[in-house]
Design a protein around this motif. Sequence first.
Motif, PDB file in Angstrom:
ATOM      1  N   ALA A 179      44.980 -34.195  13.940  1.00 47.25           N
ATOM      2  CA  ALA A 179      44.967 -34.001  15.210  1.00 47.25           C
ATOM      3  C   ALA A 179      45.918 -32.690  15.476  1.00 47.25           C
ATOM      4  CB  ALA A 179      44.859 -34.383  16.582  1.00 47.25           C
ATOM      5  N   ALA A 180      47.477 -33.760  15.034  1.00 45.65           N
ATOM      6  CA  ALA A 180      48.546 -33.304  15.183  1.00 45.65           C
ATOM      7  C   ALA A 180      49.245 -31.927  14.829  1.00 45.65           C
ATOM      8  CB  ALA A 180      50.087 -34.113  15.316  1.00 45.65           C
TER       9      ALA A 180
ATOM     10  N   PHE B 102      45.396 -30.108  18.483  1.00 41.85           N
ATOM     11  CA  PHE B 102      44.607 -30.806  19.632  1.00 41.85           C
ATOM     12  C   PHE B 102      45.204 -30.750  20.636  1.00 41.85           C
ATOM     13  CE2 PHE B 102      40.935 -30.325  16.560  1.00 41.85           C
ATOM     14  CZ  PHE B 102      40.500 -31.237  16.939  1.00 41.85           C
ATOM     15  N   VAL B 103      45.805 -29.382  21.982  1.00 42.45           N
ATOM     16  CA  VAL B 103      46.353 -29.768  23.069  1.00 42.45           C
ATOM     17  C   VAL B 103      45.639 -29.094  23.667  1.00 42.45           C
ATOM     18  CG1 VAL B 103      48.788 -29.952  23.917  1.00 42.45           C
ATOM     19  CG2 VAL B 103      48.324 -30.470  21.929  1.00 42.45           C
ATOM     20  N   ARG B 104      44.596 -29.341  25.049  1.00 48.33           N
ATOM     21  CA  ARG B 104      44.206 -28.582  25.547  1.00 48.33           C
ATOM     22  C   ARG B 104      45.301 -27.840  26.668  1.00 48.33           C
ATOM     23  NH1 ARG B 104      42.730 -32.047  29.122  1.00 48.33           N
ATOM     24  NH2 ARG B 104      43.051 -33.787  27.447  1.00 48.33           N
TER      25      ARG B 104
ATOM     26  N   ALA C 123      46.500 -27.293  30.630  1.00 42.92           N
ATOM     27  CA  ALA C 123      46.098 -27.932  31.869  1.00 42.92           C
ATOM     28  C   ALA C 123      45.999 -27.178  32.576  1.00 42.92           C
ATOM     29  CB  ALA C 123      46.057 -29.732  31.726  1.00 42.92           C
ATOM     30  N   PRO C 124      45.101 -26.841  33.962  1.00 41.08           N
ATOM     31  CA  PRO C 124      45.338 -25.416  35.045  1.00 41.08           C
ATOM     32  C   PRO C 124      46.522 -26.648  35.851  1.00 41.08           C
ATOM     33  CG  PRO C 124      43.113 -26.592  34.827  1.00 41.08           C
ATOM     34  CD  PRO C 124      43.565 -27.712  33.564  1.00 41.08           C
ATOM     35  N   ALA C 125      47.408 -27.425  35.496  1.00 39.47           N
ATOM     36  CA  ALA C 125      48.354 -28.173  36.280  1.00 39.47           C
ATOM     37  C   ALA C 125      48.441 -29.569  36.564  1.00 39.47           C
ATOM     38  CB  ALA C 125      48.221 -27.840  37.818  1.00 39.47           C
ATOM     39  N   GLY C 126      49.817 -29.796  36.842  1.00 41.44           N
ATOM     40  CA  GLY C 126      50.119 -31.282  36.406  1.00 41.44           C
ATOM     41  C   GLY C 126      49.242 -32.185  38.087  1.00 41.44           C
ATOM     42  N   ARG C 127      48.734 -32.842  36.985  1.00 40.54           N
ATOM     43  CA  ARG C 127      48.148 -34.072  37.872  1.00 40.54           C
ATOM     44  C   ARG C 127      48.545 -35.435  38.541  1.00 40.54           C
ATOM     45  NH1 ARG C 127      41.738 -36.776  36.348  1.00 40.54           N
ATOM     46  NH2 ARG C 127      41.152 -36.513  38.975  1.00 40.54           N
ATOM     47  N   GLU C 128      48.489 -35.759  39.549  1.00 37.20           N
ATOM     48  CA  GLU C 128      49.399 -36.939  40.483  1.00 37.20           C
ATOM     49  C   GLU C 128      49.246 -38.257  39.804  1.00 37.20           C
ATOM     50  OE1 GLU C 128      51.851 -36.475  42.928  1.00 37.20           O
ATOM     51  OE2 GLU C 128      51.337 -35.030  42.140  1.00 37.20           O
ATOM     52  N   PRO C 129      49.578 -39.123  39.064  1.00 37.97           N
ATOM     53  CA  PRO C 129      49.548 -40.821  38.680  1.00 37.97           C
ATOM     54  C   PRO C 129      48.545 -41.314  39.005  1.00 37.97           C
ATOM     55  CG  PRO C 129      52.157 -40.533  38.917  1.00 37.97           C
ATOM     56  CD  PRO C 129      51.302 -38.605  39.857  1.00 37.97           C
ATOM     57  N   MET C 130      47.101 -41.744  38.000  1.00 39.18           N
ATOM     58  CA  MET C 130      46.689 -42.489  38.537  1.00 39.18           C
ATOM     59  C   MET C 130      45.476 -43.787  38.188  1.00 39.18           C
ATOM     60  SD  MET C 130      43.632 -39.742  38.090  1.00 39.18           S
ATOM     61  CE  MET C 130      43.689 -38.611  36.702  1.00 39.18           C
ATOM     62  N   PRO C 131      45.401 -44.613  38.413  1.00 43.12           N
ATOM     63  CA  PRO C 131      45.460 -45.888  37.689  1.00 43.12           C
ATOM     64  C   PRO C 131      43.678 -44.985  37.290  1.00 43.12           C
ATOM     65  CG  PRO C 131      44.496 -45.890  40.023  1.00 43.12           C
ATOM     66  CD  PRO C 131      44.850 -45.025  40.003  1.00 43.12           C
TER      67      PRO C 131
ATOM     68  N   THR D  69      45.641 -49.490  32.467  1.00 40.88           N
ATOM     69  CA  THR D  69      45.142 -50.032  33.515  1.00 40.88           C
ATOM     70  C   THR D  69      43.401 -50.079  33.062  1.00 40.88           C
ATOM     71  OG1 THR D  69      45.343 -47.676  34.293  1.00 40.88           O
ATOM     72  CG2 THR D  69      46.719 -49.539  35.134  1.00 40.88           C
TER      73      THR D  69
ATOM     74  N   LEU E  15      52.829 -48.624  39.908  1.00 35.65           N
ATOM     75  CA  LEU E  15      51.952 -47.662  38.601  1.00 35.65           C
ATOM     76  C   LEU E  15      52.439 -48.125  37.192  1.00 35.65           C
ATOM     77  CD1 LEU E  15      48.845 -47.716  38.876  1.00 35.65           C
ATOM     78  CD2 LEU E  15      49.564 -45.344  38.634  1.00 35.65           C
TER      79      LEU E  15
ATOM     80  N   ILE F 196      46.412 -35.781  22.484  1.00 38.66           N
ATOM     81  CA  ILE F 196      46.094 -36.323  20.832  1.00 38.66           C
ATOM     82  C   ILE F 196      45.356 -37.564  21.319  1.00 38.66           C
ATOM     83  CG2 ILE F 196      46.220 -36.883  18.985  1.00 38.66           C
ATOM     84  CD1 ILE F 196      48.581 -34.333  19.282  1.00 38.66           C
TER      85      ILE F 196
ATOM     86  N   MET G 130      43.428 -39.086  45.210  1.00 34.96           N
ATOM     87  CA  MET G 130      43.357 -37.940  44.432  1.00 34.96           C
ATOM     88  C   MET G 130      41.859 -37.066  45.022  1.00 34.96           C
ATOM     89  SD  MET G 130      44.302 -40.036  42.112  1.00 34.96           S
ATOM     90  CE  MET G 130      46.495 -39.893  41.495  1.00 34.96           C
TER      91      MET G 130
ATOM     92  N   ARG H  45      56.762 -38.196  37.093  1.00 36.21           N
ATOM     93  CA  ARG H  45      56.541 -37.730  38.427  1.00 36.21           C
ATOM     94  C   ARG H  45      57.000 -38.361  40.094  1.00 36.21           C
ATOM     95  NH1 ARG H  45      53.669 -33.264  40.332  1.00 36.21           N
ATOM     96  NH2 ARG H  45      52.873 -32.753  38.099  1.00 36.21           N
TER      97      ARG H  45
END
Lengths: 70, 454
Positions: free
Chosen positions: A53-54, A58-60, A62-70, B46, B121, B182, B247, B327
């Motif tokens: 894969a490396a 295989f890297v998508r 992303a339209p933008a960064g996303r905030e961290p989430m659980p 998590t 987190l 990946i 989110m 972040r």
Amino acid sequence: MTHGTLKNLMGGLALLSLAVCLAAPVLHFLGRISEGSFKTTFLVASIAWFVFAAGRGFVRKAPAGREPMP
Amino acid sequence: MAERWAKLAAAMDKLYEFDREAVIPDKLQSGGKFAGLFAGEHVAATEFVIGAFFVLHGVGARDLIGGLFLGNLLAVLSWTFICAPIAVRTRLTLYWYLRKIAGPGVTVLYNILCAFLYCVLAGAMISVSATAVGLLFGIPVPKLGTVFPTSAGWVLITLALGAAFTTVAILGFAKLSRFAEIASPWIFCVFIGGAVAVLPRLGVRPDLGNLWEVATTKIWNGVAVAGQEKLGFWHVLFFAWFCNLAMHVGLSDMALFRYAKKWTYGLFTAFGVYPGHMLAWMASGVMVAAIGREMHPGLMAFEAAGIAGVAGVLLAGWTTANPTLYRAGLALQTITPNWPRWKITLIAGAVTTILACFPVFFLKLLDYVAIYGLVLMPMGAVVFAEHWIFPRLGIEQYLAEKRGWTFNGAALGVWLGTLAIAFILPLHLYFRWLPCWFIALAAYTALMAARRPR
């Protein structure tokens, strides 16, 4: 071998590795392979996935960064 | 004082300058891109803990499946009907939209709070990874209900992992982000493969004839382990719904959906939540049942998938803690405008690492997730009211921007007031956010309506 062909080959092998990762536990569940064989197969296929894969990149995008989430 | 706030706000604006302008039509992304993006999300360290906790909290199999299905559906609908439409209409991030509504002072406070929440987190993710590394050195994992570190070994492992994660976050954030892309599908395979592999140990026959019986008697048997609260259908439904509250209802995914051609792209979040917040949680439930209901993600994965499983827990923690630390650093940089990025990420990493030493953050993860969403949710209600309700009631929008307020007192008051009400509301923690969202909506609308010139 052209760059494109190599990339396609790497991609195919990466997907195959992931398929083996999923097939090994199923075969163990069905009693076809032992627990030890399953774990070894899973480990080898996992390493193969990361290598191919490396290599494939295989890297998508992303339209933008996303905030961290659980 | 006002000058200090103005300086902080200006520093923060500079940090987020790159996404200040509304997204132009040329930059919009296709639905396929969104489907692909979400498909790889929601498989974090998590997940190893959350799914296992449902088993420990004595959730029944029917309650789990029904609760997760409907809760995730409500989450998808929240993204689709609350977050995506505002993002598509404004083409702005929450940061810039909130600035117009609540003023730069409130956004500074919001960012600082976010930074702290991200550190907790990331700390929980480091703790989860520590259970995997600790297994290799025979270091015991703190028992359920533990608050403080229980051994020097645990502290050393979390400190070492925290230092390693922080170093990578400083030196190689971009590279690790690519590596995380990946790792993501493989980590999902660790969940699914591990769960399938332990089914024989739980007594499931190869023909699957007794699968449901095993599921209801040995996995989700409705009996909570000693000291754990019993949870049921509504708890699971609400948990799945609010798990990403910040989110969707909290609107932070406006950063993503501002690139969507249509608001209906919110439906693509189903590609992420159903594999991650349903299948992966169920898989970790199966794995924890196979090790005798012990909260030990490292052991769980090792027993299920061997060394690859341990690597899965470690990498899941690493790849998700890394952007979280980044972040947190970005958010904290607002109060230290002249500091270089590496220094502030180091501070965030140090705070996170210290927090990771305290097992309470991963052993009380379900409650923390509820608090995380609850704390940020009122700002989502404020933005929702300003965007949809104000034009219909003839209340002037964006007063903070138009009049140059540093703080919109109504927004700040509603935020703090809603949290105070949430604190005393006689409801289970998981259910508090919903009435509080309506309270915040009504209170902000009423306060701003009262300011209208007569």
